[in-house]
Write an enzyme that holds these catalytic residues in place. Sequence first.
Site, mmCIF file in Angstrom:
data_model
loop_
_atom_site.group_PDB
_atom_site.id
_atom_site.type_symbol
_atom_site.label_atom_id
_atom_site.label_comp_id
_atom_site.label_asym_id
_atom_site.label_seq_id
_atom_site.Cartn_x
_atom_site.Cartn_y
_atom_site.Cartn_z
ATOM 1 N N ASP A 34 0.837 -1.199 0.000
ATOM 2 C CA ASP A 34 0.000 0.000 0.000
ATOM 3 C C ASP A 34 0.877 1.256 0.000
ATOM 4 O O ASP A 34 0.570 2.244 -0.657
ATOM 5 C CB ASP A 34 -0.895 0.035 1.237
ATOM 6 C CG ASP A 34 -1.980 -1.040 1.158
ATOM 7 O OD1 ASP A 34 -2.018 -1.773 0.150
ATOM 8 O OD2 ASP A 34 -2.778 -1.144 2.112
ATOM 9 N N ALA A 35 1.983 1.185 0.745
ATOM 10 C CA ALA A 35 2.851 2.361 0.859
ATOM 11 C C ALA A 35 3.488 2.689 -0.497
ATOM 12 O O ALA A 35 3.565 3.855 -0.898
ATOM 13 C CB ALA A 35 3.929 2.111 1.904
ATOM 14 N N TYR A 37 2.251 1.951 -3.386
ATOM 15 C CA TYR A 37 1.169 2.467 -4.223
ATOM 16 C C TYR A 37 0.935 3.948 -3.912
ATOM 17 O O TYR A 37 0.832 4.780 -4.818
ATOM 18 C CB TYR A 37 -0.099 1.648 -3.968
ATOM 19 C CG TYR A 37 -1.296 2.097 -4.771
ATOM 20 C CD1 TYR A 37 -1.550 1.570 -6.029
ATOM 21 C CD2 TYR A 37 -2.181 3.048 -4.253
ATOM 22 C CE1 TYR A 37 -2.646 1.979 -6.772
ATOM 23 C CE2 TYR A 37 -3.285 3.467 -4.984
ATOM 24 C CZ TYR A 37 -3.509 2.931 -6.242
ATOM 25 O OH TYR A 37 -4.586 3.339 -6.973
ATOM 26 N N ASP A 38 0.884 4.255 -2.615
ATOM 27 C CA ASP A 38 0.662 5.648 -2.208
ATOM 28 C C ASP A 38 1.749 6.558 -2.761
ATOM 29 O O ASP A 38 1.485 7.682 -3.169
ATOM 30 C CB ASP A 38 0.653 5.772 -0.672
ATOM 31 C CG ASP A 38 -0.632 5.183 -0.094
ATOM 32 O OD1 ASP A 38 -1.592 4.985 -0.870
ATOM 33 O OD2 ASP A 38 -0.661 4.911 1.122
ATOM 34 N N SER A 83 -35.299 -6.747 -15.765
ATOM 35 C CA SER A 83 -35.197 -7.465 -14.495
ATOM 36 C C SER A 83 -35.269 -8.963 -14.778
ATOM 37 O O SER A 83 -35.433 -9.382 -15.923
ATOM 38 C CB SER A 83 -36.290 -7.022 -13.545
ATOM 39 O OG SER A 83 -37.522 -7.173 -14.184
ATOM 40 N N LEU A 84 -35.129 -9.738 -13.732
ATOM 41 C CA LEU A 84 -35.115 -11.198 -13.897
ATOM 42 C C LEU A 84 -36.378 -11.782 -13.291
ATOM 43 O O LEU A 84 -36.882 -11.266 -12.295
ATOM 44 C CB LEU A 84 -33.914 -11.785 -13.150
ATOM 45 C CG LEU A 84 -32.535 -11.430 -13.681
ATOM 46 C CD1 LEU A 84 -31.473 -11.770 -12.637
ATOM 47 C CD2 LEU A 84 -32.256 -12.203 -14.961
ATOM 48 N N GLU A 115 -24.118 -17.360 -11.723
ATOM 49 C CA GLU A 115 -23.485 -16.223 -11.045
ATOM 50 C C GLU A 115 -24.182 -15.971 -9.715
ATOM 51 O O GLU A 115 -25.382 -16.185 -9.614
ATOM 52 C CB GLU A 115 -23.643 -14.946 -11.900
ATOM 53 C CG GLU A 115 -23.219 -15.118 -13.325
ATOM 54 C CD GLU A 115 -23.607 -13.909 -14.192
ATOM 55 O OE1 GLU A 115 -24.003 -12.863 -13.655
ATOM 56 O OE2 GLU A 115 -23.522 -14.039 -15.418
ATOM 57 N N ASP A 119 -26.873 -8.518 -3.759
ATOM 58 C CA ASP A 119 -27.952 -7.708 -3.236
ATOM 59 C C ASP A 119 -27.444 -6.273 -3.105
ATOM 60 O O ASP A 119 -27.024 -5.834 -2.057
ATOM 61 C CB ASP A 119 -28.379 -8.270 -1.881
ATOM 62 C CG ASP A 119 -29.733 -7.760 -1.475
ATOM 63 O OD1 ASP A 119 -30.392 -7.116 -2.316
ATOM 64 O OD2 ASP A 119 -30.137 -8.014 -0.331
ATOM 65 N N ARG A 138 -30.254 2.028 -12.541
ATOM 66 C CA ARG A 138 -31.229 1.327 -13.362
ATOM 67 C C ARG A 138 -32.493 2.163 -13.530
ATOM 68 O O ARG A 138 -33.097 2.170 -14.604
ATOM 69 C CB ARG A 138 -31.550 -0.007 -12.708
ATOM 70 C CG ARG A 138 -32.603 -0.793 -13.416
ATOM 71 C CD ARG A 138 -32.638 -2.205 -12.825
ATOM 72 N NE ARG A 138 -33.639 -3.005 -13.505
ATOM 73 C CZ ARG A 138 -34.920 -3.028 -13.178
ATOM 74 N NH1 ARG A 138 -35.351 -2.275 -12.187
ATOM 75 N NH2 ARG A 138 -35.772 -3.779 -13.840
ATOM 76 N N GLU A 175 -23.320 -4.632 -10.492
ATOM 77 C CA GLU A 175 -24.000 -4.355 -9.233
ATOM 78 C C GLU A 175 -23.033 -3.654 -8.287
ATOM 79 O O GLU A 175 -21.928 -4.125 -8.055
ATOM 80 C CB GLU A 175 -24.448 -5.693 -8.632
ATOM 81 C CG GLU A 175 -25.479 -5.582 -7.567
ATOM 82 C CD GLU A 175 -26.919 -5.551 -8.099
ATOM 83 O OE1 GLU A 175 -27.115 -5.406 -9.336
ATOM 84 O OE2 GLU A 175 -27.838 -5.666 -7.278
#
Length: 675
Positions: A34-35, A37-38, A83-84, A115, A119, A138, A175
């Site tokens: 992370d360092a 990357y920073d 929608s499903l 898949e 939610d 949506r 999602e």
Amino acid sequence: MTANSDARRIEELREAIRHHNYRYYVLDDPSITDAEYDRLMQELLRLEAQHPELVTPDSPTQRVGAAPSSQFGQVKHAVPMLSLSNAFSEQDVRDFDRRARERLDTAQPIEYTCEPKLDGLAVSLRYENGVFVQAATRGDGTTGEDVTANVRTIQSVPLRLAGEGWPRLLEVRGEVFMSHAGFARMNREAAERGEKTFVNPRNAAAGSLRQLDPAVSASRPLEIFFYGTGAHEGGRLPDRHGELLRQLREWGLRTNPEIRTVTGVEGCLEYHREMQQKRASLGYDIDGVVYKVDRYDLQRELGFVSRAPRWAVAHKFPAQEESTVLKGVDFQVGRTGALTPVARLEPVFVGGVTVSNATLHNMDEIERLGVKIGDTVIVRRAGDVIPEIVQVVEAKRPEDARDIVLPATCPVCGSDVVREEGEAAARCTGGLYCGAQRKESLKHFASRRAMDIEGLGDRLIELFIEKGYLRNAADIYRLHEHAAELQAFEGFGEKSVAKLLKAIDASRHTTLARFLYALGIRDVGEATAQTLARHFGSLRAIMDADEPALQEVPDVGPKVAARIADFFREEHNREVIDRLLAAGIEWEEGERAEAGPKPLEGRTFVLTGSLESMTRDEAKDRITALGGKVAGSVSKKTSYVVAGADPGSKLARAEELGVPVLDEQALLKLLEGRG
Ligand code: IVH
């Protein structure tokens, strides 16, 4: 440095940061810290500040920065967001598959891509020449809200696509959601600032995405998984869905690692079962799985009915939360007299079963929830955890709602109920005079880790108490006197009586530690029983020890010492012990208590939430008896966090640190050497 070399360095840094974002968010396999990357990000920010003319909208620095708006613009979806249809049972799924095969006029099994159904909130993102330009919700499926500035702040959304070969225009759909760990962290921070907290990750994700100020969205731990495409121009996409998802991933668009292509409806159902098992350990909420016909040519042939495709279906899991009415509260009395309030509910189907009782834990919990009798409440049953009330729907409170009051006397024996300072539980003071405590102590005495009397379970103990054969533990060893009557009981023949009596006989030979544990002295679990046995070597010595002597035992403090001394001072208890010894219970005096294997040696556990089959203290005793350690807070060194019902922030902490989380069943497996 010249402007030219700065421009080159800026491009290099952007490339590098995009690459590391991809590894981190899409591949879940970072190659720098992370360092580091920073540092790359800081350098890029500095160079861009020196050369504002070189800042482009797809630079990794451009996630936050848009000004708050007063309302969302509207976006018309070029391809509607549908929608499903739902399937709630295996039969529904079989019907779906049969209809599809009939329409396609084939007897061959269809290939489906399966898949998880997240939610969260559906969004559509638009990439032009590989650059992120717009995001929309949506909405009603035709027109959504423009949430570009907010979606831009989601770290896992690439501002520029990776790789090559993407269509000039590409709409991708997915999602937006929040993980359990992110949700817990966000709520903890909100609570610390005295702000309102969110009820669940879905609401938190929705609230965060629909922020008019993108700076607020940026501070929220939103994530995304992509599951399809919308409009696309100028380029070709794969002709199978599974392939398309792999392609999206190569372009840096994060897809769910649980996605799999299967053959036929049986493959789908198998996937559903597997995901239901995995559900609790995914770290984010899913409410089912989605099956999609893999071949796009077949999808086109199948087409749509109204607003849902005929080529896909959502196979839902049973809901884990439902609302119902609290009709009353009973108080159950446990082995040590603790009163547990149990909610009596209007029966409701939740988590796959009909629930009519739920635990309310203790009076503090009732106060925290602010629940009254007559209230509409939300009941939650997740996995194997005991159902519990998680929330009150205050808007539905009837006028005649009644307060829940702790009874002043025990509902079983009528003795006074007291609530000791600093304890959540209220207790019946009746001791073994109380029928409920007597029953629970007998169950404990006979249980596997105590005297281990196989076959003497709840049902028989209740029956024998009712018949007057059992009043205390010593009576167990006189049950043979009733052998003839026992054989007359329904479903209890000669053989089973003989078997039970044999098990009782066998239990006579035991160890001092087991016997001490079986007595059920409050706060004396297995580990304490073992140290006491080891320290004193004989029962007599323990019975005669005064409090200072007891406190010399490792792990025995003033409170436990007092409980032990009180127990043995009690005339009734001494009498029962004498009768037990007279009945022939024996062990080798002076024997070093069971050294036992130490399978949990070197492992550190942290407990959170309440367990169903034992108290936290008992869990602690059992873990330490097997050589494990129990710590109070979670760190990187924690081997496992055990999460019971209603876990606290320790669970979120575990998820943040990636510490494995065990549920009660898994803990029991470990303790019983099955795990
Ligand atoms: S496909 C035409 N795949 O479920 C197919 N939807 O009821 C359109 N959802 O609005 C959707 N996970 O919010 C699809 N793997 C997934 C999904 C998924 C969650 C949501 C999505 C959609 C709703 C459909």
